[in-house]
Structures are given as C-alpha cells and as structure tokens.
Design a protein around this motif. Structure first.
Motif, PDB file in Angstrom:
ATOM      1  N   LEU A   1      24.953  60.045  98.579  1.00 36.14           N
ATOM      2  CA  LEU A   1      24.587  60.671  99.846  1.00 36.14           C
ATOM      3  C   LEU A   1      23.571  59.840 100.620  1.00 36.14           C
ATOM      4  O   LEU A   1      23.681  59.681 101.847  1.00 36.14           O
ATOM      5  CB  LEU A   1      24.022  62.066  99.582  1.00 36.14           C
ATOM      6  CG  LEU A   1      23.691  62.911 100.809  1.00 36.14           C
ATOM      7  CD1 LEU A   1      24.955  63.227 101.592  1.00 36.14           C
ATOM      8  CD2 LEU A   1      22.996  64.201 100.394  1.00 36.14           C
ATOM      9  N   ILE A   2      22.570  59.282  99.926  1.00 26.94           N
ATOM     10  CA  ILE A   2      21.457  58.613 100.608  1.00 26.94           C
ATOM     11  C   ILE A   2      21.387  57.132 100.281  1.00 26.94           C
ATOM     12  O   ILE A   2      21.044  56.316 101.130  1.00 26.94           O
ATOM     13  CB  ILE A   2      20.126  59.300 100.239  1.00 26.94           C
ATOM     14  CG1 ILE A   2      20.186  60.784 100.601  1.00 26.94           C
ATOM     15  CG2 ILE A   2      18.956  58.652 100.963  1.00 26.94           C
ATOM     16  CD1 ILE A   2      18.959  61.570 100.218  1.00 26.94           C
TER      17      ILE A   2
ATOM     18  N   ARG B   1      30.258  52.533 100.998  1.00 25.74           N
ATOM     19  CA  ARG B   1      28.872  52.456 100.509  1.00 25.74           C
ATOM     20  C   ARG B   1      28.575  53.571  99.534  1.00 25.74           C
ATOM     21  O   ARG B   1      27.942  53.365  98.490  1.00 25.74           O
ATOM     22  CB  ARG B   1      27.907  52.535 101.695  1.00 25.74           C
ATOM     23  CG  ARG B   1      26.439  52.450 101.290  1.00 25.74           C
ATOM     24  CD  ARG B   1      25.573  53.326 102.167  1.00 25.74           C
ATOM     25  NE  ARG B   1      25.976  54.703 102.211  1.00 25.74           N
ATOM     26  CZ  ARG B   1      25.663  55.591 101.266  1.00 25.74           C
ATOM     27  NH1 ARG B   1      24.957  55.238 100.206  1.00 25.74           N
ATOM     28  NH2 ARG B   1      26.073  56.839 101.374  1.00 25.74           N
ATOM     29  N   ALA B   2      29.018  54.783  99.851  1.00 25.69           N
ATOM     30  CA  ALA B   2      28.759  55.916  98.967  1.00 25.69           C
ATOM     31  C   ALA B   2      29.399  55.700  97.598  1.00 25.69           C
ATOM     32  O   ALA B   2      28.774  55.961  96.559  1.00 25.69           O
ATOM     33  CB  ALA B   2      29.280  57.202  99.607  1.00 25.69           C
ATOM     34  N   ALA B   3      30.650  55.223  97.597  1.00 26.58           N
ATOM     35  CA  ALA B   3      31.326  54.978  96.321  1.00 26.58           C
ATOM     36  C   ALA B   3      30.620  53.888  95.527  1.00 26.58           C
ATOM     37  O   ALA B   3      30.444  53.997  94.308  1.00 26.58           O
ATOM     38  CB  ALA B   3      32.784  54.598  96.572  1.00 26.58           C
ATOM     39  N   GLY B   4      30.208  52.821  96.219  1.00 25.55           N
ATOM     40  CA  GLY B   4      29.522  51.738  95.524  1.00 25.55           C
ATOM     41  C   GLY B   4      28.160  52.137  94.994  1.00 25.55           C
ATOM     42  O   GLY B   4      27.800  51.817  93.859  1.00 25.55           O
ATOM     43  N   ASP B   5      27.378  52.861  95.816  1.00 27.52           N
ATOM     44  CA  ASP B   5      26.033  53.252  95.391  1.00 27.52           C
ATOM     45  C   ASP B   5      26.058  54.270  94.262  1.00 27.52           C
ATOM     46  O   ASP B   5      25.172  54.287  93.414  1.00 27.52           O
ATOM     47  CB  ASP B   5      25.255  53.823  96.588  1.00 27.52           C
ATOM     48  CG  ASP B   5      24.834  52.747  97.574  1.00 27.52           C
ATOM     49  OD1 ASP B   5      24.929  51.565  97.213  1.00 27.52           O
ATOM     50  OD2 ASP B   5      24.433  53.090  98.690  1.00 27.52           O
ATOM     51  N   SER B   6      27.070  55.137  94.263  1.00 23.38           N
ATOM     52  CA  SER B   6      27.145  56.122  93.180  1.00 23.38           C
ATOM     53  C   SER B   6      27.497  55.470  91.851  1.00 23.38           C
ATOM     54  O   SER B   6      27.176  56.008  90.786  1.00 23.38           O
ATOM     55  CB  SER B   6      28.182  57.195  93.518  1.00 23.38           C
ATOM     56  OG  SER B   6      29.484  56.635  93.572  1.00 23.38           O
ATOM     57  N   ALA B   7      28.128  54.302  91.916  1.00 25.75           N
ATOM     58  CA  ALA B   7      28.555  53.633  90.688  1.00 25.75           C
ATOM     59  C   ALA B   7      27.468  52.763  90.075  1.00 25.75           C
ATOM     60  O   ALA B   7      27.570  52.371  88.920  1.00 25.75           O
ATOM     61  CB  ALA B   7      29.792  52.774  90.966  1.00 25.75           C
ATOM     62  N   SER B   8      26.413  52.461  90.843  1.00 24.74           N
ATOM     63  CA  SER B   8      25.373  51.558  90.345  1.00 24.74           C
ATOM     64  C   SER B   8      24.018  51.995  90.882  1.00 24.74           C
ATOM     65  O   SER B   8      23.893  52.329  92.064  1.00 24.74           O
ATOM     66  CB  SER B   8      25.661  50.113  90.774  1.00 24.74           C
ATOM     67  OG  SER B   8      24.582  49.266  90.501  1.00 24.74           O
ATOM     68  N   THR B   9      23.012  51.976  90.028  1.00 26.54           N
ATOM     69  CA  THR B   9      21.670  52.373  90.454  1.00 26.54           C
ATOM     70  C   THR B   9      21.035  51.346  91.376  1.00 26.54           C
ATOM     71  O   THR B   9      20.087  51.660  92.100  1.00 26.54           O
ATOM     72  CB  THR B   9      20.757  52.574  89.229  1.00 26.54           C
ATOM     73  OG1 THR B   9      20.698  51.350  88.476  1.00 26.54           O
ATOM     74  CG2 THR B   9      21.297  53.680  88.343  1.00 26.54           C
ATOM     75  N   GLU B  10      21.525  50.130  91.376  1.00 32.01           N
ATOM     76  CA  GLU B  10      20.952  49.065  92.207  1.00 32.01           C
ATOM     77  C   GLU B  10      21.832  48.703  93.391  1.00 32.01           C
ATOM     78  O   GLU B  10      21.568  47.741  94.095  1.00 32.01           O
ATOM     79  CB  GLU B  10      20.705  47.809  91.370  1.00 32.01           C
ATOM     80  CG  GLU B  10      19.686  48.024  90.244  1.00 32.01           C
ATOM     81  CD  GLU B  10      19.455  46.754  89.453  1.00 32.01           C
ATOM     82  OE1 GLU B  10      20.154  45.753  89.725  1.00 32.01           O
ATOM     83  OE2 GLU B  10      18.583  46.745  88.582  1.00 32.01           O
ATOM     84  N   GLY B  11      22.904  49.468  93.608  1.00 34.75           N
ATOM     85  CA  GLY B  11      23.779  49.172  94.731  1.00 34.75           C
ATOM     86  C   GLY B  11      24.472  47.831  94.613  1.00 34.75           C
ATOM     87  O   GLY B  11      24.796  47.201  95.621  1.00 34.75           O
ATOM     88  N   SER B  12      24.712  47.367  93.384  1.00 37.99           N
ATOM     89  CA  SER B  12      25.292  46.046  93.180  1.00 37.99           C
ATOM     90  C   SER B  12      26.802  46.069  93.071  1.00 37.99           C
ATOM     91  O   SER B  12      27.422  45.061  92.759  1.00 37.99           O
ATOM     92  CB  SER B  12      24.709  45.425  91.904  1.00 37.99           C
ATOM     93  OG  SER B  12      24.939  46.268  90.782  1.00 37.99           O
ATOM     94  N   SER B  13      27.419  47.235  93.324  1.00 38.91           N
ATOM     95  CA  SER B  13      28.864  47.343  93.237  1.00 38.91           C
ATOM     96  C   SER B  13      29.544  46.519  94.325  1.00 38.91           C
ATOM     97  O   SER B  13      28.988  46.301  95.417  1.00 38.91           O
ATOM     98  CB  SER B  13      29.275  48.813  93.373  1.00 38.91           C
ATOM     99  OG  SER B  13      30.670  48.940  93.522  1.00 38.91           O
TER     100      SER B  13
END
Length: 522
Positions: free
Chosen positions: A66-67, A202-214
């Motif tokens: 979400l954020i 972005r939401a899918a990527g950020d939910s998959a990684s705590t560092e947004g490295s997806s």
C-alpha cells in the motif's frame, strides 16, 4: 520559421489558462507532503516507537504494497515513505492533465488549427505543453525541498527532484499518447492506465521484498521514486533513470508530432453509424463514458480488497500509540480501532470518488466545447435529455463504484459485510453534493466549470490532511463529507444524509435550469 517559433507566447498563454488548476494541484500535493513531518513526530516521537514501526512494516507485506518499504527511522525518511507513492502519483496526474489539455484537447476543439495558422512552429505547441508541466513540477520540487530542508537538505532535494521527475515522466508519456489517439478523453484514460499499472507493479514488487529490490519494483517509475531513498543514503544515480526515460519519451513524442497532420492520430477512432444500441442520447452517453466507469469500478474494487486485507493488522500497527488512535478516531469515529479504520478508509474512497463525479459531469462540458453536442441536439433530442444521459452515468456510477468498493472490503476483510456496504454507500451523499456543484457551475457559467476540480481538490485535502493536523471542526465542516455519520461503528444519522441529498438535488436543478436558458458555447 523554426519548428519552435512562438513557444514562449504559447507557454505564457498555457500558464495563464492554468493559473487556477496548476496552483491548486501543486498546493494540495505540497501541503500533503509538508504536513507529514509534524504528524509523524507526534505519532512516533521516540526512537523506540519508530523502530517498532519499521519492524511492523518489514513484517507486513500488505502495508508495503500500500505505501512502500521504509529505509530509515528519521522523520524525513518516514515522510518520504508515508506520502512518497501518493505524492508521486499526484504529480504524475498533474503532468498528464496539463500536457493533454494543451495538445490533444486543443486539436480536438479546433483552437490549435487557428493558432497553427499564425507564425507558430510545428512543435511549438507540444514544447509549450511540456514546459508548462515542467513549471508545475519545478514549483512542486522547490516547495518540497524548501519545506523539508530542516529534515536534511540533501534528502529534501532528492525527494523534491524525485517528485518532479515522476511528474515529467508521465507528462512525456501523455505527450506520446496524445499523438497516438484522436480523443483527449482517451489520451487521459490511457495515460492514467499506465499510471495505474505502475502502481500495481510497485505494489507487487514492494510486497515481495522488504527492501523494494524486486524486479517488478524496478519496472515502475513509482518504484524508482522509493529507490531514490531520500533521507536514507540518497541514490542519486536513480535520477539518471528518470532523465533517460524522460529524454527517450520526449524524443519519441517529437518524432510522432512531426509525422502527422493537425487533428489526426496514428490510431484513429473507428467511425460507425448511430443505430441500434447507439440510437438514443442515453446510449451514446454510455458509449462515451463506459471506459471510465469500468476503470474506476475495477480500481475501487481492488482498493477495497487491499484496505480490507489490512484491517486485521491495523490494531497491531497502531499498538499503544494514542496519537495514531486519535487520528483514526477523528477520521472514522470514536468506535473501536478496527471500525474506526474501516470508517476512515471508506471515507477516503468517498473523497476519491468525488474526482470521478467531477470528471464524469464535465464530460458534458467537453462535448459542448468540442461541438460534438451540436449535431446531437440538432436532432429530436432536447438539452435536458442529452444532459440526463451523462448525469445518470455520473451519479449512478458513483453508487456503482462505492458498492464495488464495499464488496472489495468484504472480500478482503471477510467480516461485517452489511455494515461495510452501508459505510461505503453513505459516502454517496457527499459525492453527489460535489457532483451537483459541478452541474451548477457548468449550467450557469461553463467557463467556470473547471473550478469544480479545485473544489474536489480542496475537499480531498481537508479530508486527508485535516484530521492528521487536528484542524478545527469548523474547517472540517466545510466539506460535505464532514457531516456524514462515521460507519461502521457509529450510529446511522439520516438527518445530515437527507440534507446533503436534498442539497445535491437543488444544485443539479439549478444547473439544468441554467443550461436550458443559456446559449451553447461556440
């Protein structure tokens, strides 16, 4: 004569036309960002509270979706985390609206042909539109940088430049789409679709990684904004990605603009006779607006699913933080934290739905100024019937998208289906007041009709930022949403709802009376 001759004059003309729209959109965005440090300071004033927040975000994939991920516990980094995605999206919307208005809108209305007949270069109009978007993005960057400088000068500069870069990236995207399509409405819709896809990636990527490295995060410009990491060891090289993408898209837009005739497009609209299902004014209105209704419906249902999925974890996120609890209670009422969260989120979707009703009602204004309404009204179709078709979609569509939002909440949360549906539908009264004001402005003074965007933006700002800043109740009451009952959890109060519905009826009636009496725009 060069291809850029007259750019300066057109730029001044564009800025004069946007002297209300650009300041309102930029001010709403800047105030949303600049109000956040003090709010976060009150919510998470100690290092222990901020550390606990970082842990909650790291372990909750729904909140990251979400954020976004958070990279540091400083107030500046938390500000960039809390509002970065939404401020970037708002900057993108500003950029695309400005560019489409001064390119495809001008060609569709026939004004560009008059301008092009003077000593104006072939690419001057596109250049002036992009420069107007650059002015809006630049002012936003300056305000954010100056306002957040106290949290760290370099971080504030990075965040301001990042927001401006997102705005310009989608401005150049809109410039390309404006060359491909024959309709300004379609150009806005397609560019908004690209923005929606960027948010989903972005939401899918950020939910998959705590560092947004997806990989998915890096496929989204909104993901680039978070990966710029303002106030958390800035990655300045990410700005080069923005610069390269903006340059490539601008170049493509210029190439396409030089290879088509004025008023034409590379993907022309398919002609067809107005028979069968298009034989009535109402059917034509539905055909023109069905894409928008479908897009908003899908978006609200998915938003409901996301917010509903967050509901069970909100109590853990708030914990013993009394100030966070107070903000939810100011937005959603004095009931338990779960009901207060549901009430605040349904209220937020109601505020966003006000943008839908304004856009849908203003379709009447677009049809009139582009002179497409004239051949319709030249047949056995009265003004009231023509307007009724679009207003039915505008006001009925509000009920539909809020109902779908409620179903999304029910799907994501799985509890309190009836109360949640009621909480979503009660927002319709506030949305209809904004829609009624838009009809009134259009009917009585069509030149002032775009001011309804400013009204919707002000209402959104009051509802979004007001509770966090604990503004006086008199300010919150300026918005029709401030008078609605806080559901679920609170008691249903029919009095304010019926008053708002009656006010909406009076506003619509006044607007239709003005439309019946005045001349059409020529």
């Amino acid at each position: 004569m060069t291809s850029l001759a007259g750019t300066g004059v057109l730029l001044r003309f564009n800025l004069r036309r946007d002297r209300l729209m650009i300041p309102v959109w930029v001010a709403v965005n800047a105030l949303m960002v600049l109000s956040m440090p003090n709010t976060l300071k009150g919510l998470y004033g100690t290092e222990a509270e901020r550390t606990d927040l970082l842990h909650q975000v790291a372990t909750n994939s729904s909140f990251r979706a979400l954020i976004g991920p958070v990279f540091d516990d400083s107030l500046g980094a938390l500000t960039a985390w809390r509002v970065g995605v939404y401020a970037g999206a708002l900057a993108a919307v500003t950029g695309l609206l400005v560019v489409v208005r001064h390119t495809r809108d001008e060609e569709e209305s026939g004004r560009h042909e008059l301008i092009a007949s003077a000593a104006v270069g072939r690419r001057a109009s596109l250049t002036a539109a992009l420069l107007a978007a650059a002015v809006a993005s630049g002012v936003l960057a300056l305000l954010v940088t100056a306002g957040l400088a106290g949290q760290g000068a370099m971080g504030a500069l990075a965040f301001g430049l990042g927001l401006a870069a997102v705005g310009m990236l989608f401005a150049t995207t809109a410039a390309i789409v404006a060359q491909l399509t024959e309709s300004a409405r379609l150009a806005r819709g397609l560019t908004a679709g690209v923005l929606g896809a960027a948010f989903v990636l972005r939401a899918a990527g950020d939910s998959a990684s705590t560092e947004g490295s997806s990989v998915l995060t890096w496929l989204s410009p909104l993901g680039w904004l978070s990966q710029l990491r303002p106030f958390a060891g800035e990655r300045w090289w990410v700005l080069l990605l923005f610069a390269a993408a903006i340059a490539v898209q601008a170049t493509l837009a210029y190439v396409l603009a030089g290879r088509r005739d004025v008023g034409m497009s590379f993907v022309p609209t398919r002609p067809g006779p107005a028979v069968g299902r298009l034989g009535t004014a109402e059917a034509l209105a539905w055909r023109l607006q069905r894409g928008g209704v479908l897009g908003w419906s899908i978006g609200f249902f998915l938003a409901g699913v996301v917010y509903g999925g967050l509901t069970d974890g909100v109590a853990d996120l708030v914990g013993d933080n009394e100030k966070a609890r107070e903000i939810f209670e100011r937005m959603g009422g004095q009931s338990g934290i779960t009901d207060a969260f549901l009430a605040s989120m349904t209220g937020m979707l109601g505020l966003v739905a006000a943008l839908y009703v304004v856009a849908s009602v203003l379709r009447l204004h677009g049809e009139e100024t582009s002179m497409r309404a004239e051949p319709v009204l030249a047949n056995a179709v009265g003004r009231m019937r023509w307007a009724a078709g679009h207003l039915l979609i505008a006001f009925g569509g509000t009920v539909l998208i809020m109902l779908l939002a409620g179903l999304g909440f029910a799907a994501g949360y799985g509890k309190e289906v009836g109360p949640i549906l009621g909480a979503c539908l009660v927002q319709v009264a506030g949305v209809w007041v904004i829609g009624g004001l838009t009809v009134l402005l259009y009917g009585l003074a069509p030149r002032l009709a775009p001011l309804s965007w400013a009204v919707a933006g002000a209402v959104l700002l009051i509802g979004w930022v007001g509770p966090a800043l604990d503004v006086p109740r008199t300010v919150l009451d300026l918005s029709p949403f401030g008078h609605l009952p806080k559901l679920p959890g609170g008691g249903m109060e029919w009095g304010p709802v019926l008053v708002l519905l009656a006010l909406a009826v009076v506003l619509v009636a006044g607007g239709l009376a003005g439309l019946r009496r005045r001349d059409l725009t020529t």
